[in-house]
Design a protein around this motif. Sequence first.
Motif, mmCIF file in Angstrom:
data_model
loop_
_atom_site.group_PDB
_atom_site.id
_atom_site.type_symbol
_atom_site.label_atom_id
_atom_site.label_comp_id
_atom_site.label_asym_id
_atom_site.label_seq_id
_atom_site.Cartn_x
_atom_site.Cartn_y
_atom_site.Cartn_z
ATOM 1 N N ASP A 280 -8.409 -1.495 -4.068
ATOM 2 C CA ASP A 280 -8.252 -2.019 -5.433
ATOM 3 C C ASP A 280 -8.690 -3.487 -5.457
ATOM 4 N N LYS B 121 -4.048 9.863 -12.389
ATOM 5 C CA LYS B 121 -3.803 8.784 -11.428
ATOM 6 C C LYS B 121 -4.905 7.739 -11.550
ATOM 7 N N ASP C 16 -4.688 -3.300 -10.678
ATOM 8 C CA ASP C 16 -3.238 -3.228 -10.807
ATOM 9 C C ASP C 16 -2.593 -4.479 -10.215
ATOM 10 N N HIS D 94 -7.772 4.130 -6.956
ATOM 11 C CA HIS D 94 -7.346 3.089 -6.002
ATOM 12 C C HIS D 94 -5.936 2.578 -6.298
ATOM 13 N N TRP D 95 -5.071 3.474 -6.772
ATOM 14 C CA TRP D 95 -3.698 3.082 -7.096
ATOM 15 C C TRP D 95 -2.951 2.655 -5.831
ATOM 16 N N HIS D 96 -2.477 1.403 -5.821
ATOM 17 C CA HIS D 96 -1.759 0.834 -4.679
ATOM 18 C C HIS D 96 -2.558 1.005 -3.385
ATOM 19 N N SER D 97 -3.855 0.808 -3.515
ATOM 20 C CA SER D 97 -4.773 1.038 -2.405
ATOM 21 C C SER D 97 -5.427 -0.269 -1.975
ATOM 22 N N ASP E 65 -2.886 -1.617 -14.914
ATOM 23 C CA ASP E 65 -3.809 -0.844 -14.079
ATOM 24 C C ASP E 65 -4.854 -0.120 -14.919
ATOM 25 N N GLN F 247 0.816 -1.206 0.000
ATOM 26 C CA GLN F 247 0.000 0.000 0.000
ATOM 27 C C GLN F 247 0.855 1.264 0.000
ATOM 28 N N GLY G 10 -1.932 6.876 -1.976
ATOM 29 C CA GLY G 10 -2.872 6.411 -2.989
ATOM 30 C C GLY G 10 -4.311 6.429 -2.524
ATOM 31 N N GLU G 11 -4.531 6.540 -1.225
ATOM 32 C CA GLU G 11 -5.892 6.601 -0.696
ATOM 33 C C GLU G 11 -6.503 7.998 -0.859
#
Length: 419
Positions: free
Chosen positions: A390, A381, A237, A384-387, A298, A150, A154-155
């Motif tokens: 996701d 972006k 992703d 939920h990138w690296h969240s 992603d 995480q 990213g949140e």
Amino acid sequence: MQANESLTEYAYNMIKHLEETFGPRYSSSEAEKKANLWVKEEFSKFCDEVHQEEFETRPNAYPQGIIKITGVLAGIAFIFMPFVFPLPLFSAIFVLLGLFILITNLFLGQRWLGFLFKRGISSNVYGIIRPSGEVKYRILFEGHIDSAKQLRIGEYERLPAKRFLLGILYLVFTVVISLLKFFAQLEGTILIYLEAGPFQWTLYDWIYFLALIILYPCFIFIIWGLTGNVVVPGAADNLSGIAVTAALGKYVSQNRPKHIEIIVASMGSEEIGSRGADYFVQQHGELLQNGIAYVIDDSGAGDTFYLVEKSILYGISFDPEAMNRIETAHTHYKTEVPDAVPLKRGNVILGASDAAVYVKAGYKSGFILGILDREGARIAKPPHWHSIHDTWKNINKKMVRDNIGIALKFVELLDSEYS
């Protein structure tokens, strides 16, 4: 060639199955290994040949290990400031050393600090689908099977830019004040308010530590925001990339191009610096000499496809031919499917995908993201990138459908050139 509902459902259900069966899949973990073995079995159903290859990694080094080392070095730099000559100089040295480690290991990919981290074993799976006639060109379609740790930042829906800038200012300010105090001490022109043993409080210390009340918490926020210990589900992703690649391979195996050989791949350890793609280039670069790498990364969530022309911090420009061909495929696809998801082009600040490895090695490659296109947003972006959010429940089926459709159109157009 056009994506139908059954292919979309096939890809969507694959994303769900992989997430629910294997869970988060950090580089070199048992979950990553088992998930890729499952993908190997799936590829075997429609590929002419399938291979699995293992390679060594340092899973905890990149990127978060490097960021944490930089954070510690720069984070303790202020300790040396309120002391006698020459100790204040160490404040600048610690910051600059941290930045040197960050730039060389993270952005330049030199990995000379890897010896500090434990070894791991990851794997790639790739399959080959031969054309009905002579092979005149190849396309590598790939996604990555691993999921990231995480990134707390990213949140956030929007990057807290002011805090980031103030955190970076802490680094610059520390180096500047450190050097100013050091040379003032050296010349004997410094205004001293208090001195006791090695401790020395000067005008520079008043300026520095008063500013630190604001700057230092912002620096800690950067390090906190760019790290995290929880491994995320990684549905968009990048299980979406695996599933779209598999759906494309399944269709192409039943509707073979005349002269285009298709390679479908599930790469391991992308999230720790594209180690799987790097290994693939080392072992099979000849497969890309007369071909192109189409990276799907992603792009299973959001409402807009995003063709990345340049990764700013990594200093990488992606292949114009590859990007133009993907855009052309989208244009043709949209004439057949008017409600297709729109596509735009631009740059990203962070991130580069496996496509960066192929481009650096001299091969043609581009990659496609999924973003939420919000008016006024300065940074593209993925949602939920690296969240931790996701998950398969946040996958947009329309993005999956059009991902498959654009990729199939890409194959169709290239095959027509060589027929």
